[in-house]
Design an enzyme around this catalytic site. Structure first.
Site, PDB file in Angstrom:
ATOM      1  N   SER A   1       0.772  -1.119   0.026  1.00 24.39           N
ATOM      2  CA  SER A   1      -0.258  -0.006   0.126  1.00 24.39           C
ATOM      3  C   SER A   1       0.887   1.480   0.360  1.00 24.39           C
ATOM      4  O   SER A   1       2.161   1.265   0.599  1.00 24.39           O
ATOM      5  CB  SER A   1      -1.151   0.054   1.167  1.00 24.39           C
TER       6      SER A   1
ATOM      7  N   TYR B   1      -2.173  -0.717  10.523  1.00 25.51           N
ATOM      8  CA  TYR B   1      -2.043  -1.253   8.871  1.00 25.51           C
ATOM      9  C   TYR B   1      -1.073  -0.407   7.994  1.00 25.51           C
ATOM     10  O   TYR B   1      -0.768  -1.237   7.976  1.00 25.51           O
ATOM     11  CB  TYR B   1      -3.807  -0.434   8.304  1.00 25.51           C
TER      12      TYR B   1
HETATM   13  N1  LIG Z   1      -8.626  -0.521  -1.680  1.00 19.00           N
HETATM   14  C1  LIG Z   1      -7.443   0.215  -1.478  1.00 19.00           C
HETATM   15  O1  LIG Z   1      -7.782   1.443  -0.798  1.00 19.00           O
HETATM   16  C2  LIG Z   1      -6.147   0.248  -1.125  1.00 19.00           C
HETATM   17  C3  LIG Z   1      -5.079   0.915  -1.340  1.00 19.00           C
HETATM   18  C4  LIG Z   1      -3.960   0.103  -0.605  1.00 19.00           C
HETATM   19  C5  LIG Z   1      -3.524  -1.141  -0.504  1.00 19.00           C
HETATM   20  N2  LIG Z   1      -4.778  -2.357  -1.039  1.00 19.00           N
HETATM   21  C6  LIG Z   1      -4.975  -3.383  -0.379  1.00 19.00           C
HETATM   22  O2  LIG Z   1      -5.040  -4.213  -1.784  1.00 19.00           O
HETATM   23  C7  LIG Z   1      -5.317  -5.785  -1.444  1.00 19.00           C
HETATM   24  C8  LIG Z   1      -6.959  -6.012  -1.768  1.00 19.00           C
HETATM   25  O3  LIG Z   1      -7.869  -5.097  -1.309  1.00 19.00           O
HETATM   26  P1  LIG Z   1      -9.042  -4.159  -1.348  1.00 19.00           P
HETATM   27  O4  LIG Z   1      -8.842  -3.234  -2.328  1.00 19.00           O
HETATM   28  O5  LIG Z   1      -9.770  -5.414  -3.246  1.00 19.00           O
HETATM   29  O6  LIG Z   1     -10.325  -5.162  -0.959  1.00 19.00           O
HETATM   30  P2  LIG Z   1     -11.942  -5.787  -0.798  1.00 19.00           P
HETATM   31  O7  LIG Z   1     -12.232  -5.432  -2.110  1.00 19.00           O
HETATM   32  O8  LIG Z   1     -12.454  -5.750   0.222  1.00 19.00           O
HETATM   33  O9  LIG Z   1     -10.844  -7.781  -0.735  1.00 19.00           O
HETATM   34  C9  LIG Z   1     -10.009  -8.079   0.312  1.00 19.00           C
HETATM   35  C10 LIG Z   1     -10.196  -9.179  -0.099  1.00 19.00           C
HETATM   36  O10 LIG Z   1      -9.332 -10.529   1.051  1.00 19.00           O
HETATM   37  C11 LIG Z   1     -10.300 -10.633   0.884  1.00 19.00           C
HETATM   38  N3  LIG Z   1      -9.749 -11.445   2.479  1.00 19.00           N
HETATM   39  C12 LIG Z   1      -9.694 -10.854   3.845  1.00 19.00           C
HETATM   40  N4  LIG Z   1      -9.781 -11.324   4.747  1.00 19.00           N
HETATM   41  C13 LIG Z   1      -9.193 -12.752   4.402  1.00 19.00           C
HETATM   42  C14 LIG Z   1      -9.053 -14.003   5.161  1.00 19.00           C
HETATM   43  N5  LIG Z   1      -8.557 -14.045   6.377  1.00 19.00           N
HETATM   44  N6  LIG Z   1      -8.459 -14.596   4.087  1.00 19.00           N
HETATM   45  C15 LIG Z   1      -8.345 -14.503   2.938  1.00 19.00           C
HETATM   46  N7  LIG Z   1      -8.969 -13.974   2.183  1.00 19.00           N
HETATM   47  C16 LIG Z   1      -9.523 -12.723   3.396  1.00 19.00           C
HETATM   48  C17 LIG Z   1     -11.774 -10.826   0.969  1.00 19.00           C
HETATM   49  O11 LIG Z   1     -12.055 -12.354   0.538  1.00 19.00           O
HETATM   50  P3  LIG Z   1     -12.859 -12.811   1.710  1.00 19.00           P
HETATM   51  O12 LIG Z   1     -13.652 -11.314   2.880  1.00 19.00           O
HETATM   52  O13 LIG Z   1     -14.388 -13.241   0.970  1.00 19.00           O
HETATM   53  O14 LIG Z   1     -12.440 -13.986   2.585  1.00 19.00           O
HETATM   54  C18 LIG Z   1     -11.605  -9.896  -0.239  1.00 19.00           C
HETATM   55  O15 LIG Z   1     -11.254 -11.071  -0.537  1.00 19.00           O
HETATM   56  C19 LIG Z   1      -5.507  -5.892   0.423  1.00 19.00           C
HETATM   57  O16 LIG Z   1      -4.109  -6.482   0.741  1.00 19.00           O
HETATM   58  C20 LIG Z   1      -5.434  -4.133   0.404  1.00 19.00           C
HETATM   59  O17 LIG Z   1      -4.663  -3.678   1.946  1.00 19.00           O
HETATM   60  C21 LIG Z   1      -6.327  -1.848  -1.025  1.00 19.00           C
END
Ligand SMILES: NC(=O)c1ccc[n+]([C@@H]2O[C@H](COP(=O)([O-])OP(=O)(O)OC[C@H]3O[C@@H](n4cnc5c(N)ncnc54)[C@H](OP(=O)(O)O)[C@@H]3O)[C@@H](O)[C@H]2O)c1
Length: 247
Positions: free
Chosen positions: A142, A156
């Site tokens: 991130s 985080y």
């Molecule tokens: N969106 C942003 O602004 C942003 C910015 C910086 C970094 N990121 C990073 O991008 C990555 C993806 O996030 P996203 O933005 O796509 O958010 P998201 O839509 O909330 O997706 C997060 C994913 O992680 C999975 N997850 C959560 N807990 C889990 C567990 N215990 N085991 C397996 N899977 C789990 C969820 O699936 P289930 O709940 O079905 O398990 C979901 O598929 C993350 O690492 C996040 O920190 C996102």
């Protein structure tokens, strides 16, 4: 697409957001995707969608905080396809709260999902990739892994600093095994992530901040770019944020 077609790519957290967008993009370009997350109904629907369009996808119920689940996901890929070309350790949660709120269970969960989940993914593929003398480990960090996001995102940020550190160390240790390591660091991306905060006031602030967010496909394209390079070209680190975002 050359260098994507037929590659076996495991993606954690594929049930929504970045993971789902990446699965769709890579599968659309001919990759064999192997998808894991806890919400198996969503994984099944995604697998159905991809295969319905002629793509190759396989799904598993995977909780990345359970080492056995992550091992089963990777084993599922190898059992089906005989190898693994890349893993995208993407699962993550972002419950935001000031330190003084002492949301210790949320600290634990962030450490378990964002750090240990990534490490379990690394552990599951590493012996296979070492044997293959080929592989690619892509870890999602991130912009909060470059700059401490305080107040609120302190823990985080700590987890994302850790992801960057462990990925760089992995790269240094496994160059000789021909294993590429890539850190992808998103800024504000329009996904379900901001909703993982436990307090409504925080979620409301995040929704405001996320008005500038860009689509998850922006990150999927960066992941695809890293994967499609020739095996001797490693994309070490990519930062992608909305043009309007300051940090
Ligand atoms: N969106 C942003 O602004 C942003 C910015 C910086 C970094 N990121 C990073 O991008 C990555 C993806 O996030 P996203 O933005 O796509 O958010 P998201 O839509 O909330 O997706 C997060 C994913 O992680 C999975 N997850 C959560 N807990 C889990 C567990 N215990 N085991 C397996 N899977 C789990 C969820 O699936 P289930 O709940 O079905 O398990 C979901 O598929 C993350 O690492 C996040 O920190 C996102």
């Amino acid at each position: 697409m050359p260098n994507i077609t037929d590659k076996v790519v495991v993606i954690t957290g594929a049930s929504s957001g970045v993971g789902e967008a990446t699965a769709r993009l890579l599968a659309g370009n001919g990759a064999k995707v192997v998808l894991g997350a806890r919400r198996k109904d969503r994984i099944d629907a995604l697998v159905g969608d991809i295969t319905g369009k002629g793509g190759n996808a396989l799904g598993f119920k995977t909780d990345v905080t359970r080492r056995g689940d992550v091992e089963a996901l990777v084993k599922g890929a190898v059992d089906k396809h005989g190898r693994i070309d890349a893993i995208v350790n993407n699962s993550g949660i972002m419950p935001i709260a000031p330190m003084a709120a002492l949301k210790i269970e949320e600290w634990d969960r962030m450490i378990d999902v964002n750090i240990k989940g990534v490490l379990y993914g690394v552990a599951a593929v590493l012996p296979i990739m070492q044997k293959q003398k080929l592989g690619h480990i892509i870890n999602i960090a991130s912009v909060a892994g470059f700059k401490v996001w305080a107040p609120g995102g302190t823990v985080y940020s700590a987890t994302k600093f850790a992801v960057r550190a462990l990925t760089e160390g992995l790269r240094m240790e496994h160059r000789a095994d021909n294993i590429r390591c890539t850190i992808v660091s998103p800024g504000a991306i329009a996904t379900e992530l901001p909703e993982s905060s436990s307090e409504e006031a925080t979620r409301k602030n995040l929704r405001e901040f996320y008005k500038m967010a860009i689509p998850a496909d922006s990150i999927a394209r960066a992941i695809s770019y890293a994967i499609e390079q020739p095996a001797d070209v490693e994309i070490g680190e990519i930062v992608i944020r909305p043009t309007a975002q300051d940090f």
